[in-house]
Design an enzyme around this catalytic site. Structure first.
Site, short mmCIF file in Angstrom:
data_model
loop_
_atom_site.label_atom_id
_atom_site.label_comp_id
_atom_site.label_asym_id
_atom_site.label_seq_id
_atom_site.Cartn_x
_atom_site.Cartn_y
_atom_site.Cartn_z
N ARG A 138 -28.65 -15.92 -11.50
CA ARG A 138 -28.24 -16.71 -12.67
C ARG A 138 -29.09 -17.96 -12.92
NH1 ARG A 138 -23.95 -18.73 -13.77
NH2 ARG A 138 -23.79 -17.91 -15.86
N CYS A 166 -41.40 -14.82 -3.73
CA CYS A 166 -42.69 -15.26 -4.28
C CYS A 166 -42.65 -15.37 -5.79
CB CYS A 166 -43.77 -14.29 -3.85
SG CYS A 166 -43.76 -14.04 -2.09
N GLU A 216 -10.66 -8.43 -22.40
CA GLU A 216 -11.58 -7.91 -21.38
C GLU A 216 -12.21 -9.04 -20.58
OE1 GLU A 216 -14.48 -6.03 -23.87
OE2 GLU A 216 -13.12 -4.48 -24.56
N PRO A 217 -11.41 -9.83 -19.87
CA PRO A 217 -11.99 -10.95 -19.13
C PRO A 217 -12.70 -10.49 -17.86
CG PRO A 217 -9.65 -10.79 -18.65
CD PRO A 217 -9.95 -9.71 -19.66
N GLY A 218 -13.84 -11.08 -17.60
CA GLY A 218 -14.55 -10.79 -16.36
C GLY A 218 -14.70 -12.08 -15.58
N ARG A 219 -15.57 -12.95 -16.09
CA ARG A 219 -15.92 -14.20 -15.42
C ARG A 219 -14.69 -15.04 -15.07
NH1 ARG A 219 -20.96 -16.70 -16.53
NH2 ARG A 219 -20.96 -15.55 -18.49
N GLY A 239 -14.87 -13.42 -22.38
CA GLY A 239 -15.62 -14.58 -22.83
C GLY A 239 -15.13 -15.94 -22.43
N TYR A 299 -30.83 -17.69 -16.49
CA TYR A 299 -30.20 -18.47 -17.57
C TYR A 299 -30.29 -19.98 -17.34
CZ TYR A 299 -27.56 -14.03 -17.49
OH TYR A 299 -27.18 -12.73 -17.42
N TYR A 324 -20.98 -12.16 -11.88
CA TYR A 324 -22.40 -11.97 -12.19
C TYR A 324 -23.29 -12.51 -11.07
CZ TYR A 324 -20.09 -11.15 -16.64
OH TYR A 324 -19.23 -10.68 -17.60
N1 LLP Z 1 -16.48 -7.29 -22.84
C1 LLP Z 1 -17.74 -7.06 -23.25
C2 LLP Z 1 -17.97 -6.07 -24.29
C3 LLP Z 1 -18.81 -7.76 -22.66
O1 LLP Z 1 -20.04 -7.53 -23.08
C4 LLP Z 1 -18.55 -8.71 -21.64
C5 LLP Z 1 -19.64 -9.44 -20.99
C6 LLP Z 1 -17.21 -8.91 -21.24
C7 LLP Z 1 -16.21 -8.19 -21.87
C8 LLP Z 1 -16.83 -9.88 -20.16
O2 LLP Z 1 -17.11 -11.17 -20.54
P1 LLP Z 1 -16.67 -12.41 -19.63
O3 LLP Z 1 -15.17 -12.53 -19.68
O4 LLP Z 1 -17.16 -12.15 -18.27
O5 LLP Z 1 -17.34 -13.58 -20.27
N2 LLP Z 1 -24.69 -12.04 -16.80
C9 LLP Z 1 -24.23 -13.10 -17.66
C10 LLP Z 1 -22.99 -12.71 -18.43
C11 LLP Z 1 -23.16 -11.45 -19.24
C12 LLP Z 1 -21.91 -11.07 -19.98
C13 LLP Z 1 -22.03 -9.74 -20.61
N3 LLP Z 1 -20.87 -9.26 -21.29
C14 LLP Z 1 -24.00 -14.36 -16.83
O6 LLP Z 1 -24.23 -14.33 -15.62
O7 LLP Z 1 -23.64 -15.39 -17.36
#
Ligand code: LLP
Length: 414
Positions: free
Chosen positions: A311, A342, A272-275, A237, A315, A371
């Site tokens: 995105r 289109c 659980e970092p992604g972004r 997050g 969003y 993403y």
């Molecule tokens: N853990 C869980 C359970 C999640 O649902 C998510 C993201 C993460 C970890 C990773 O979160 P992050 O660190 O990346 O914020 N497609 C959207 C974002 C969807 C996020 C879904 N869950 C976008 O492009 O902004």
């Protein structure tokens, strides 16, 4: 890692113009060292706190990126059997995989158990029962955490906010103790974790700390009731800077404010970092096809589109746009940057102040490493872009551009 050198935008030491000439556009370009820097920031910030950081595969699941992270010892957060397949293929350690997600199939659960993953983040009592049944009939023990909903307002875009009672995710924190008590009597599982994830692209740390307080209070109550809680997963997050006036959430600040709360608890912190690992490490490189004037409005039509980077359409997300050739600051235009698909929703930017662009110019959409490609599709029968991973001067083709044959693979004419 994306900087102008002698007037040309580079990724690390490779100039983007050369990449466009060699590999075509649109193209996703990732800086390997930016990814590693973000990963190391987590490691440094959490130093001294027992922790396991599991990169959220959904943010960018390219094998080259997963392998880069696996080699530094990263864990992985997955939400499907397909993501587990990728982690294994990239050389990730299944013992450091957590399986999240609101609807896991029996097949996915069996697959994950066979591979010996670390744990399941369960989102309902029904799911706990299913995992118990599958694990016990296979003579296995699954480690589980219940994803609770701490009812915290994450203050982010409504589509990526997940921690309120009205959302589909997790279970109400108030009913958690009863669920843990019942889970303690089920065969094949050990309920030893608590998990939560309140949303994505959080620019403020306070909601995360509020969620930590609420889940830590739950951990204390569960332990007092005799349950062997060993880990707390606070999800992902942390937000990144998309707009010039935004400030990325700081992992260092988050860890510093979290540290005293965890002291002498004998609890492993999971994240659980992604972004925050990959977003800033990637751009989408695209070329201007033409400039079009409709009445008052100017449109910059580029060869990338919403199918490549969804995105903005999904969003109303903002991605900064940089010209690959450094532009004199005086020449400006106000335009919509749009793709060839289109749909009116096919835009990358609206009424954006840009340098004066012309057909053939290259532009980079920043902060597209998370993403981006993972949300791409073949809509309008557009082959998906290639993905390149840059390491210093080296270019690694992480995914080749799709061909027309790729578009029809698996289809047949009756
Ligand atoms: N853990 C869980 C359970 C999640 O649902 C998510 C993201 C993460 C970890 C990773 O979160 P992050 O660190 O990346 O914020 N497609 C959207 C974002 C969807 C996020 C879904 N869950 C976008 O492009 O902004």
């Amino acid at each position: 890692m994306f900087e102008y050198l002698q007037g040309q935008l580079h990724c690390e030491q490779v100039d983007l113009k050369t990449l466009a000439a060699r590999y075509g556009t649109p193209a996703y370009i990732y800086s390997k060292n930016a990814i590693l820097n973000h990963w190391n920031e987590y490691q440094q910030a959490l130093n001294g706190i027992p922790n396991r950081v599991c990169y959220a595969v959904k943010a960018n699941s390219n094998l080259a990126i997963l392998a880069t992270l696996a080699r530094t010892g990263a864990g992985f957060d997955i939400v499907s059997g397909g993501e587990l397949h990728r982690v294994l293929k990239a050389g990730g350690d299944p013992a450091s995989v957590v399986f999240s997600g609101v609807g896991k199939t029996a097949r996915e659960i069996s697959f994950a158990l066979d591979q010996g993953i670390h744990s399941f983040n369960c989102e309902s009592e029904t799911e706990i029962a299913l995992i118990s049944q599958i694990a016990s009939s296979n003579k296995r023990t699954a480690s589980i955490a219940l994803r609770v909903n701490p009812d915290v307002n994450a203050k982010t875009h409504p589509y990526i906010s997940t921690g309120l009672r009205e959302h589909k995710f997790g279970v109400d924190i108030a009913s958690a103790e009863d669920i843990y008590q019942r889970a303690a009597h089920l065969p094949g599982i050990t309920a030893e974790g608590v998990s939560c994830h309140i949303g994505s692209q959080l620019l403020e740390i306070d909601p995360l700390l509020e969620a930590a307080d609420k889940t830590l209070a739950l951990v204390a109550r569960l332990r007092a009731a005799g349950l062997p809680i060993r880990f707390l997963d606070l999800g992902g997050g942390l937000g990144v800077q998309y707009r010039p006036n935004e400030r990325a959430a700081s992992i260092t600040e988050f860890a510093a404010r979290l540290r005293p709360k965890l002291e002498s608890l004998n609890l492993t912190l999971m994240l659980e970092p992604g972004r925050s690992i990959v977003a800033e490490a990637g751009i989408l490189l695209t070329q201007v096809l033409l400039i079009k004037q409709n009445g008052e409005k100017t449109f910059v039509v580029v060869d990338g589109a919403m199918n490549d980077l969804l995105r903005p359409a999904l969003y109303q997300a903002h991605h900064e746009i940089l010209p690959v050739e450094e532009a004199p600051t005086s020449l400006k235009m106000t335009a919509d940057v749009v793709g060839p698909v289109c749909e009116t929703g096919d835009f990358f930017a609206r009424d954006r102040r840009l340098p004066a662009l012309k057909a053939g110019d290259l532009i980079a959409l920043r902060t597209a490493g998370a993403y981006g490609f993972v949300l791409s599709s073949n809509y309008n029968s557009r082959p998906r872009p290639c993905e390149l991973l840059i390491d210093g001067r080296r270019v690694f083709v992480a995914r080749t551009r799709e061909t027309f044959d790729d578009l029809t693979r698996g289809e047949s004419v009756p």
